[in-house]
Write an enzyme that holds these catalytic residues in place. Structure first.
Site, PDB file in Angstrom:
ATOM      1  N   ARG A 122      85.143 -79.898 -16.592  1.00  0.00           N
ATOM      2  CA  ARG A 122      84.893 -78.589 -15.997  1.00  0.00           C
ATOM      3  C   ARG A 122      85.803 -77.550 -16.633  1.00  0.00           C
ATOM      4  O   ARG A 122      86.729 -77.043 -16.010  1.00  0.00           O
ATOM      5  CB  ARG A 122      85.067 -78.668 -14.503  1.00  0.00           C
ATOM      6  CG  ARG A 122      83.895 -79.384 -13.900  1.00  0.00           C
ATOM      7  CD  ARG A 122      83.917 -79.366 -12.432  1.00  0.00           C
ATOM      8  NE  ARG A 122      82.574 -79.303 -11.916  1.00  0.00           N
ATOM      9  CZ  ARG A 122      82.280 -79.344 -10.641  1.00  0.00           C
ATOM     10  NH1 ARG A 122      83.219 -79.430  -9.756  1.00  0.00           N
ATOM     11  NH2 ARG A 122      81.029 -79.297 -10.252  1.00  0.00           N
ATOM     12  N   GLN A 127      80.755 -74.896 -19.216  1.00  0.00           N
ATOM     13  CA  GLN A 127      80.079 -74.457 -17.982  1.00  0.00           C
ATOM     14  C   GLN A 127      78.563 -74.501 -18.100  1.00  0.00           C
ATOM     15  O   GLN A 127      77.875 -74.834 -17.138  1.00  0.00           O
ATOM     16  CB  GLN A 127      80.522 -73.035 -17.626  1.00  0.00           C
ATOM     17  CG  GLN A 127      81.566 -73.032 -16.525  1.00  0.00           C
ATOM     18  CD  GLN A 127      82.067 -71.654 -16.177  1.00  0.00           C
ATOM     19  OE1 GLN A 127      81.691 -70.667 -16.797  1.00  0.00           O
ATOM     20  NE2 GLN A 127      82.932 -71.593 -15.196  1.00  0.00           N
ATOM     21  N   ASP A 130      77.129 -77.848 -17.130  1.00  0.00           N
ATOM     22  CA  ASP A 130      77.570 -78.395 -15.851  1.00  0.00           C
ATOM     23  C   ASP A 130      76.365 -78.703 -14.957  1.00  0.00           C
ATOM     24  O   ASP A 130      75.977 -77.914 -14.089  1.00  0.00           O
ATOM     25  CB  ASP A 130      78.523 -77.392 -15.184  1.00  0.00           C
ATOM     26  CG  ASP A 130      79.133 -77.933 -13.914  1.00  0.00           C
ATOM     27  OD1 ASP A 130      78.721 -79.024 -13.472  1.00  0.00           O
ATOM     28  OD2 ASP A 130      80.012 -77.258 -13.354  1.00  0.00           O
ATOM     29  N   SER A 133      76.861 -78.917 -11.096  1.00  0.00           N
ATOM     30  CA  SER A 133      76.794 -77.633 -10.397  1.00  0.00           C
ATOM     31  C   SER A 133      75.341 -77.176 -10.248  1.00  0.00           C
ATOM     32  O   SER A 133      74.959 -76.643  -9.205  1.00  0.00           O
ATOM     33  CB  SER A 133      77.604 -76.572 -11.141  1.00  0.00           C
ATOM     34  OG  SER A 133      78.972 -76.827 -10.985  1.00  0.00           O
ATOM     35  N   TYR A 229      88.590 -79.806  -8.208  1.00  0.00           N
ATOM     36  CA  TYR A 229      88.160 -80.749  -7.175  1.00  0.00           C
ATOM     37  C   TYR A 229      89.225 -80.918  -6.114  1.00  0.00           C
ATOM     38  O   TYR A 229      90.395 -80.623  -6.327  1.00  0.00           O
ATOM     39  CB  TYR A 229      87.881 -82.120  -7.805  1.00  0.00           C
ATOM     40  CG  TYR A 229      86.658 -82.168  -8.675  1.00  0.00           C
ATOM     41  CD1 TYR A 229      85.388 -82.075  -8.128  1.00  0.00           C
ATOM     42  CD2 TYR A 229      86.776 -82.349 -10.048  1.00  0.00           C
ATOM     43  CE1 TYR A 229      84.262 -82.144  -8.922  1.00  0.00           C
ATOM     44  CE2 TYR A 229      85.653 -82.415 -10.857  1.00  0.00           C
ATOM     45  CZ  TYR A 229      84.401 -82.315 -10.286  1.00  0.00           C
ATOM     46  OH  TYR A 229      83.285 -82.381 -11.079  1.00  0.00           O
TER      47      TYR A 229
HETATM   48  P1  NAD Z   1      82.629 -81.631  -4.825  1.00  0.00           P
HETATM   49  O1  NAD Z   1      81.153 -81.821  -4.790  1.00  0.00           O
HETATM   50  O2  NAD Z   1      83.480 -82.691  -5.394  1.00  0.00           O
HETATM   51  O3  NAD Z   1      83.114 -81.389  -3.303  1.00  0.00           O
HETATM   52  C1  NAD Z   1      82.526 -80.434  -2.469  1.00  0.00           C
HETATM   53  C2  NAD Z   1      83.598 -79.745  -1.655  1.00  0.00           C
HETATM   54  O4  NAD Z   1      84.141 -80.655  -0.698  1.00  0.00           O
HETATM   55  C3  NAD Z   1      84.777 -79.229  -2.466  1.00  0.00           C
HETATM   56  O5  NAD Z   1      84.904 -77.844  -2.301  1.00  0.00           O
HETATM   57  C4  NAD Z   1      85.967 -79.989  -1.895  1.00  0.00           C
HETATM   58  O6  NAD Z   1      87.160 -79.215  -1.866  1.00  0.00           O
HETATM   59  C5  NAD Z   1      85.474 -80.309  -0.497  1.00  0.00           C
HETATM   60  N1  NAD Z   1      86.208 -81.405   0.176  1.00  0.00           N
HETATM   61  C6  NAD Z   1      86.645 -82.590  -0.329  1.00  0.00           C
HETATM   62  N2  NAD Z   1      87.294 -83.301   0.599  1.00  0.00           N
HETATM   63  C7  NAD Z   1      87.261 -82.581   1.747  1.00  0.00           C
HETATM   64  C8  NAD Z   1      87.752 -82.786   3.062  1.00  0.00           C
HETATM   65  N3  NAD Z   1      88.433 -83.879   3.394  1.00  0.00           N
HETATM   66  N4  NAD Z   1      87.540 -81.816   3.984  1.00  0.00           N
HETATM   67  C9  NAD Z   1      86.863 -80.683   3.659  1.00  0.00           C
HETATM   68  N5  NAD Z   1      86.377 -80.423   2.438  1.00  0.00           N
HETATM   69  C10 NAD Z   1      86.568 -81.355   1.481  1.00  0.00           C
HETATM   70  O7  NAD Z   1      83.036 -80.271  -5.511  1.00  0.00           O
HETATM   71  P2  NAD Z   1      82.170 -79.214  -6.337  1.00  0.00           P
HETATM   72  O8  NAD Z   1      81.326 -78.467  -5.380  1.00  0.00           O
HETATM   73  O9  NAD Z   1      81.478 -79.881  -7.441  1.00  0.00           O
HETATM   74  O10 NAD Z   1      83.274 -78.245  -6.941  1.00  0.00           O
HETATM   75  C11 NAD Z   1      84.535 -78.050  -6.377  1.00  0.00           C
HETATM   76  C12 NAD Z   1      85.216 -76.836  -7.013  1.00  0.00           C
HETATM   77  O11 NAD Z   1      85.172 -76.842  -8.423  1.00  0.00           O
HETATM   78  C13 NAD Z   1      84.645 -75.509  -6.593  1.00  0.00           C
HETATM   79  O12 NAD Z   1      85.695 -74.627  -6.338  1.00  0.00           O
HETATM   80  C14 NAD Z   1      83.916 -75.020  -7.779  1.00  0.00           C
HETATM   81  O13 NAD Z   1      83.805 -73.623  -7.821  1.00  0.00           O
HETATM   82  C15 NAD Z   1      84.771 -75.570  -8.880  1.00  0.00           C
HETATM   83  N6  NAD Z   1      83.971 -75.675 -10.101  1.00  0.00           N
HETATM   84  C16 NAD Z   1      84.541 -75.300 -11.292  1.00  0.00           C
HETATM   85  C17 NAD Z   1      83.782 -75.385 -12.451  1.00  0.00           C
HETATM   86  C18 NAD Z   1      84.350 -74.963 -13.773  1.00  0.00           C
HETATM   87  O14 NAD Z   1      85.466 -74.547 -13.825  1.00  0.00           O
HETATM   88  N7  NAD Z   1      83.606 -75.098 -14.840  1.00  0.00           N
HETATM   89  C19 NAD Z   1      82.497 -75.870 -12.434  1.00  0.00           C
HETATM   90  C20 NAD Z   1      81.967 -76.259 -11.205  1.00  0.00           C
HETATM   91  C21 NAD Z   1      82.717 -76.172 -10.043  1.00  0.00           C
END
Ligand code: NAD
Length: 381
Positions: A122, A127, A130, A133, A229
């Site tokens: 990530r 991006q 991804d 996402s 994450y």
């Molecule tokens: P994910 O599918 O792994 O998890 C979903 C959400 O669950 C996350 O926000 C995580 O913090 C939350 N979570 C985990 N354990 C938890 C708990 N015990 N209680 C409550 N919430 C909990 O994550 P995702 O949606 O794929 O992405 C997470 C982050 O990464 C986001 O902030 C997203 O914006 C970021 N992201 C960055 C890039 C990049 O930089 N290229 C790309 C995609 C996503």
């Protein structure tokens, strides 16, 4: 150089790795594209549409597996298919290397080069590749639509001559990509939305979508696991979240849970008492079902009615929106292919951090250290 597009065989799968409209840049490099008959039907793309776009239809799946140099896929082909791959072929898709590494052993031994879309790092440069996402976006949207469909209430506030209807109250747990899209979709439908995430950084994004962010004091425990994450939390920290969740569940009409920690079972955030606290008629959609679920009563893939509360645990919501899910996925795949196809030839540079990060296996050996560890007894034996 032959690129093959397979018909997906996983039950309920409707997506396809590349749509006819995605073939232009591949064909322009002089690459031959061959498609298994019916590959795009679930996503609205007929064989004729592929041939019009410049591809040919393969005489059989067997022939395609044996001839293709590059196979973009949605899901990993089964072991029988893997054993028929052309040695040296490159397979790219959602291969689930951390969840089910042993299901890839036949392809690794072929040897095939395997790239997992789940492992694409990530970083900004990647991006556009991804796919997690992309699919999370589709799933977050569809989860709200599914909940609205089941809910015996309306989402928006309505002021009518027959009285005022209050807006639905939606609670989103996990404000990552899927959660944020669920929040945005529920807001568009007029719901009042609350959201919770362990990562404090999610708060600003939640608020910018017009939802209320519920904060939990984790007592100084860091919830950031790197790469954007979350980290896996201790039982004590999870417990603090659970109390807030149970309290909020009591006044929510819809709960959408999306909390995940990569490569780990989904955190169990809703206990039986949270479901018991929900009003009859309310709906819970557990988007973490493929990783076991965020609710302890979740049965992945099964819809339940628990004393009037509907609990949905869909395993593949993107497959319920196959056209746009395939379109987004195809763009991610094309951007990835641009890294390994140069002037119509395969050119794999594992010095590239995106390729190195996504590579599961190359030349008969696991490349990803976590996968190598999981496969240790097999590869050593
Ligand atoms: P994910 O599918 O792994 O998890 C979903 C959400 O669950 C996350 O926000 C995580 O913090 C939350 N979570 C985990 N354990 C938890 C708990 N015990 N209680 C409550 N919430 C909990 O994550 P995702 O949606 O794929 O992405 C997470 C982050 O990464 C986001 O902030 C997203 O914006 C970021 N992201 C960055 C890039 C990049 O930089 N290229 C790309 C995609 C996503």
């Amino acid at each position: 150089m032959l690129l093959g597009i397979l018909k997906e065989t996983a039950p309920g799968e409707t997506r396809v790795a590349l749509l006819p409209e995605s073939l232009k840049s591949v064909l322009a490099q002089g690459i031959t594209v061959r498609v298994e008959s019916g590959a795009g039907m679930g996503a609205g793309a007929s064989d004729a549409a592929y041939t019009e776009a410049g591809a040919t239809i393969a005489p059989s799946r067997l022939a395609l597996l044996a001839e293709a140099d590059v196979l973009p896929v949605v899901n990993a082909p089964g072991p029988t298919d893997q054993a028929r791959l052309k040695p040296g072929a490159v397979v790219i898709g959602f291969l689930r290397p951390l969840e089910t590494p042993h299901a890839l052993v036949a392809a690794i031994a072929r040897p095939a080069t395997l790239f997992s879309m789940e492992l694409v790092p990530r970083i900004s440069r990647a991006q556009s590749m991804d796919a997690l996402s992309s699919m999370a976006t589709v799933a977050g949207y569809k989860a709200v639509i599914a909940a609205a469909d089941r809910l015996p209430r309306l989402f928006p506030m309505l002021m009518t001559a027959a009285g005022t209807i209050p807006p639905a109250r939606v609670f989103v747990i996990g404000a990552g990509v899927a959660g944020l899209q669920a929040i945005a979709t529920a807001r568009r439908l007029g719901a009042v939305v609350e959201a919770y995430d362990v990562r404090a950084a999610a708060g600003e994004q939640v608020r910018s979508l017009g939802a209320k962010f519920l904060d939990v004091d984790l007592g100084g425990i860091s919830a950031e696991g790197g790469g954007g994450y979350a980290a896996e939390l201790s039982e004590e920290a999870l417990g603090r979240g659970r109390d807030l969740i149970t309290r909020t569940a009591a006044h929510s009409d819809v709960i959408i849970t999306t909390a995940q920690v990569p490569g780990r079972p989904a955190p169990r955030l809703l206990r039986k008492d949270a479901i018991e606290a929900m009003r009859p008629g309310s709906v819970l959609v557990d988007l973490a079902a493929p990783a076991g679920g965020n609710c302890e009563l979740t049965q992945p893939g099964v819809e339940q009615n628990l004393n009037g509360v509907t609990l949905l645990a869909p395993l593949n919501l993107p497959a319920e929106v196959p056209v746009h899910a395939s379109q987004l996925y195809a763009r991610n795949i094309l951007n990835f292919l641009a890294l390994i196809l140069k002037k119509g030839e395969l050119s794999i540079d594992l010095g590239d951090e995106v390729l190195a990060g996504a590579c599961v296996a190359h030349n008969g050996n696991p490349v990803n250290p976590r996968v190598a560890k999981l496969l240790e007894p097999v590869t050593k034996g």
